[in-house]
Structure formats: structure tokens, C-alpha cells
Design an enzyme around this catalytic site. Structure first.
Site, PDB file in Angstrom:
ATOM      1  N   HIS A   7       0.817  -1.283   0.009  1.00  0.00           N
ATOM      2  CA  HIS A   7       0.124  -0.087   0.056  1.00  0.00           C
ATOM      3  C   HIS A   7       0.813   1.099  -0.023  1.00  0.00           C
ATOM      4  O   HIS A   7       2.170   1.172   0.512  1.00  0.00           O
ATOM      5  CB  HIS A   7      -0.828  -0.022   1.173  1.00  0.00           C
ATOM      6  CG  HIS A   7      -2.104  -1.094   1.183  1.00  0.00           C
ATOM      7  ND1 HIS A   7      -3.233  -0.925   2.073  1.00  0.00           N
ATOM      8  CD2 HIS A   7      -1.908  -2.034   0.547  1.00  0.00           C
ATOM      9  CE1 HIS A   7      -3.775  -2.052   1.873  1.00  0.00           C
ATOM     10  NE2 HIS A   7      -3.227  -2.933   0.849  1.00  0.00           N
ATOM     11  N   CYS A  39      -6.235   1.765   5.618  1.00  0.00           N
ATOM     12  CA  CYS A  39      -6.925   0.573   6.022  1.00  0.00           C
ATOM     13  C   CYS A  39      -6.234   0.329   7.301  1.00  0.00           C
ATOM     14  O   CYS A  39      -5.549   1.167   7.874  1.00  0.00           O
ATOM     15  CB  CYS A  39      -6.545  -0.487   5.114  1.00  0.00           C
ATOM     16  SG  CYS A  39      -5.074  -1.180   5.355  1.00  0.00           S
ATOM     17  N   GLU A  94       0.979   4.032   2.006  1.00  0.00           N
ATOM     18  CA  GLU A  94       1.228   4.267   3.054  1.00  0.00           C
ATOM     19  C   GLU A  94       2.583   3.452   3.610  1.00  0.00           C
ATOM     20  O   GLU A  94       3.451   3.939   4.071  1.00  0.00           O
ATOM     21  CB  GLU A  94      -0.008   4.264   4.310  1.00  0.00           C
ATOM     22  CG  GLU A  94      -1.127   4.939   3.988  1.00  0.00           C
ATOM     23  CD  GLU A  94      -2.115   4.293   3.025  1.00  0.00           C
ATOM     24  OE1 GLU A  94      -3.377   4.324   3.428  1.00  0.00           O
ATOM     25  OE2 GLU A  94      -1.926   3.321   2.155  1.00  0.00           O
ATOM     26  N   CYS A 103      -2.476  -0.268   7.434  1.00  0.00           N
ATOM     27  CA  CYS A 103      -1.599   1.020   7.300  1.00  0.00           C
ATOM     28  C   CYS A 103      -1.906   1.862   8.392  1.00  0.00           C
ATOM     29  O   CYS A 103      -0.833   2.487   8.929  1.00  0.00           O
ATOM     30  CB  CYS A 103      -2.070   1.674   5.897  1.00  0.00           C
ATOM     31  SG  CYS A 103      -1.821   0.857   4.458  1.00  0.00           S
TER      32      CYS A 103
END
Length: 191
Positions: A95, A125, A97, A128
Site C-alpha cells: 500500500h 486501512c 502508506e 496501514c
């Protein structure tokens, strides 16, 4: 809307971001840092979200879910930025992040990132959000909410529920319509 002119050099999923010297940031070759010019807080937030949106566009161009993130230190230095890269890298944790945190931690030589703000186009999410918490990020600015799996505001409240030993400041909805539309368009095209 702030116009951004970016030149992307690709090395797999690891872009090198170079900004023109006329922008509120400038690239110091060799030192690997970018310094923030003086601007209002809201103007700075808008500009940094523009950069996160550029990373999201890069991710979309690679066939990834278009989410982008940028991490900035309170002294104004741009530490890192990335877009999603789960598919290309065969990495479920790829991801934007997480990738941004990894790049920033590697750059400064520390897994703790206090005094930083993360700008991200989609609400993080739970995975993260927990990584941001463990890294001790001070503030999160996100664009679109994630009503299915939002980790800091929409579904869960990681980092603000008082259950863990660190809290962060949260600013949600920054450029939400624009951040949400890039995601909607990406998934519309895939259907």
C-alpha cells in the site's frame, strides 16, 4: 487547484520524484531532501495532497489501485512518497502508506517517524493505520473516506480510540471529491 509539473523516473515501483525549482518544493540533488517554502497551512495541505494525487495517478498508470501518499517532516522536508504497488511487486502490504513509511524510515535511518504528517488520497486501512501508529506519525491528512475498511475514521478509529499508546491528529476529507473520483474512475474502467 494547484498545478503540478512532475518528472517521473521509474525503477520498478520505486519512483524518483523531481520537482521544478519554481515549485514550493525544490529538489537538492545529492542530499536527497526537498524543503518546503513558507506557505499557509491550508495551502501547504492542498499542495501536498496534489503530490499524493500524482503518486495515485502513477499507481493507476501501472494498473494498481490509485492511492498515493507523501510523508513530510514538521521542518518542511519531504521525506518520501509512493503509490500503491501490490500487484507489480506481488506484495499484499504494498500500500502507498506502507511503502512511504519504508522509504522514509530507510532515508532517515530510524523506524520511528515522530513530527511527521502523512498525506494520503484514501483513508488508511487498518493495516496501514497500525503501521502509522507504530511509526509514531503525528498527523494524517486523507482525502476520500473508505466506508468499507477505513482504519482511522469510517469503520475503525485506530489512533484516536484511546486503546493504544499513541494517537495522531486526523484531518479527513481533504480534496475528498477529487480523491474519490480517481478511485471510482479506475474501478469503472476495470469492470
Amino acid at each position: 487547484m494547484v498545478q503540478i509539473v512532475l518528472l517521473w523516473l521509474y525503477h520498478g515501483c520505486r519512483p524518483l520524484l523531481i520537482m521544478p525549482s519554481s515549485s514550493p518544493f525544490f529538489w537538492k540533488s545529492g542530499s536527497g531532501t526537498a524543503t518546503m517554502a513558507i506557505m499557509t497551512s491550508s495551502g501547504k495541505d492542498e499542495y501536498l495532497m496534489d503530490i499524493a494525487l500524482a503518486y495515485a495517478a502513477q499507481a493507476a498508470a501501472l494498473g494498481e489501485v490509485p492511492v498515493g501518499a507523501v510523508l513530510v517532516h514538521k521542518d518542511g522536508s519531504l521525506l518520501a512518497g509512493a503509490g500503491n504497488c501490490c500487484i507489480q511487486a506481488n506484495d499484499p502490504t504494498g500500500h502507498a502508506e506502507i511503502r512511504t513509511l519504508r522509504l522514509a524510515a530507510e532515508k532517515i535511518g530510524n523506524y520511528r517517524l515522530p513530527g511527521t504528517t502523512l498525506y494520503v488520497t484514501l483513508e488508511p486501512c487498518p493495516m496501514c493505520a497500525t503501521a502509522l501508529l507504530l511509526a509514531r506519525v503525528e498527523r494524517i491528512v486523507f482525502g476520500a473516506t473508505d466506508t468499507k475498511s477505513g482504519g482511522i475514521q469510517s469503520v475503525y478509529r485506530i489512533g484516536s480510540d484511546g486503546c493504544l499508546n499513541h494517537r495522531f491528529l486526523i484531518t479527513g476529507g481533504m480534496r475528498a471529491e477529487e480523491c474519490g473520483s480517481i478511485l471510482k474512475e479506475f474501478f469503472r474502467r476495470r469492470r
